[in-house]
Enzyme design. Sequence first.
Site, PDB file in Angstrom:
ATOM      1  N   GLU A 185      38.850  35.936  37.972  1.00  0.00           N
ATOM      2  CA  GLU A 185      39.889  36.073  39.230  1.00  0.00           C
ATOM      3  C   GLU A 185      40.587  34.924  39.463  1.00  0.00           C
ATOM      4  OE1 GLU A 185      38.042  37.782  42.456  1.00  0.00           O
ATOM      5  OE2 GLU A 185      37.422  39.741  41.502  1.00  0.00           O
ATOM      6  N   GLU A 380      34.023  44.306  37.455  1.00  0.00           N
ATOM      7  CA  GLU A 380      33.445  44.476  38.824  1.00  0.00           C
ATOM      8  C   GLU A 380      33.898  45.430  39.574  1.00  0.00           C
ATOM      9  OE1 GLU A 380      33.650  40.987  41.385  1.00  0.00           O
ATOM     10  OE2 GLU A 380      33.116  39.606  39.707  1.00  0.00           O
TER      11      GLU A 380
HETATM   12  C1  FCB Z   1      35.133  39.236  43.807  1.00  0.00           C
HETATM   13  C2  FCB Z   1      34.247  38.220  43.091  1.00  0.00           C
HETATM   14  C3  FCB Z   1      33.007  38.508  43.126  1.00  0.00           C
HETATM   15  C4  FCB Z   1      32.496  38.911  44.440  1.00  0.00           C
HETATM   16  C5  FCB Z   1      33.179  40.358  44.758  1.00  0.00           C
HETATM   17  C6  FCB Z   1      32.797  41.079  46.141  1.00  0.00           C
HETATM   18  O1  FCB Z   1      36.382  38.814  44.218  1.00  0.00           O
HETATM   19  O2  FCB Z   1      34.736  37.968  41.878  1.00  0.00           O
HETATM   20  O3  FCB Z   1      32.314  37.244  43.056  1.00  0.00           O
HETATM   21  O4  FCB Z   1      32.464  38.083  45.416  1.00  0.00           O
HETATM   22  O5  FCB Z   1      34.454  39.863  44.919  1.00  0.00           O
END
Ligand code: FCB
Length: 473
Positions: A185, A380
């Site tokens: 990210e 994620e």
């Molecule tokens: C993302 C991050 C991760 C976590 C989630 C909820 O932006 O990569 O580390 O905090 O959000």
Amino acid sequence: METTDSATTTSAITTSAQSALIGTLPATFRWGVATASYQIEGAATEDGRTPSIWDTFSRVPGAIDNGDNGDIACDHYHRMPEDVELIGQLGVDTYRFSVAWPRIQPHGRGPVNEAGMAFYDRLVDELLGKGIDPWLTLYHWDLPQELEDAGGWPARDTAYRFADYSMLVFDRLKDRVRNWTTLNEPWCSAMHGYVHGVMAPGRRDLGDGIAAVHHLLLGHGLATQRMREAAPEATNFGITLNMGTADPATDSEVDRDAARRADGLGVRIYLDPLVKAQYPADVVDDLAAQNVRIPVQDGDLAIISAPLDFLGVNYYFGQQYSGVEEDGRTEDADGNPANRAVPFGKPTTAMGWEILPEKFTQLLTRLSEDYPDLPMFITENGSAFEDVPDASGFVDDQDRAAYFSSHIAAVAAARQAGADVRGYFAWSLLDNFEWAYGYAKRFGLVRVDYETQERTVKQSGLWFRDTIARVRG
Ligand code: FCB
């Protein structure tokens, strides 16, 4: 492992339409759980680790809810074998974790710190011993503080430091790790870290943030080139981006322009240079109107567009945008064009993020059309809710399980529409240090009692395990 039979509640979690969609995922689909070093490891001063920008930022009064920090976190550094055991019990085939740069290179440069490297060496062996594939992220936001003091990501040199660091890790683990992610990210690193000031290092300057975007991408490209040259066969390289959808709130021209700008800074400023070796012209123009220039030098775009084997997609929610402020003005307080996110009016998670699985399908379908031939992995996706443990520590989190169900079904729907998505990694294995929210927000499939460090698999964890087993057949 908690033995509650999740089958009794499955129908309350998964609709039959979702169940049918999830059933279309192939047996070869990859399933994983994800974490990040600073969020779980603790052991902040052990074995030669020096402060990262998050150790420093979490000492700034008011920066983190409740004054929390990652000094102890989930104490994973000391409980790693037990945690790998848990991963195995969830039935996943992949574990996505990140390496803490300040453990490997405490000064951000120089030779490898053997004691720090030894931890990841053991982790990889422990995973492989249980048949779990390690999916390694080189940078999940814990920049060595010394490099921030030297200018941080707005400084070009940091990109070269990142490539050197990457090679130290790569040389040690390339014989066992097949999937390498450079950055997690970069939008958060650059925008939240250098423009909005809500994440480490907490700076607030658009020019610094845009320079950070470019140097993060340059670091990604330099590291990817060097690792690929030294790679054994069948080693894959990628990057993970957080992305959502940016719809116009109405069909008006000003709202459509707001959506275009949000998409430009959220998606295209990363994927266009990565995939097409160019920054989007409209974004360059928008920035120029704010006297900001992307500090591109000759040859940079060829480096940044080094071939990718996969794109990691982190999705949490989508947004719609208006170019009109609530008071009717079309400029924000700084005199820039207004860009206001307007809620869809859907239920939210504990983060205040709207639950929008249909936007996940929309995002993945769009990515597959605009950036074709790039296999995607969901690196994620997950949700925070207010967990209420029973006396034994068990959390019957049907809300979180339902979130997973609807979003995994959304991935399956995108695949049916032609998106090449090959895996899904849940955020997160454990409740952990949720950055500026500290320990107040819980995303885990497994509950962590921070007093005792006891781990208890939640209902969502049982659901995830059973779902994977069902898909594999
Ligand atoms: C993302 C991050 C991760 C976590 C989630 C909820 O932006 O990569 O580390 O905090 O959000």
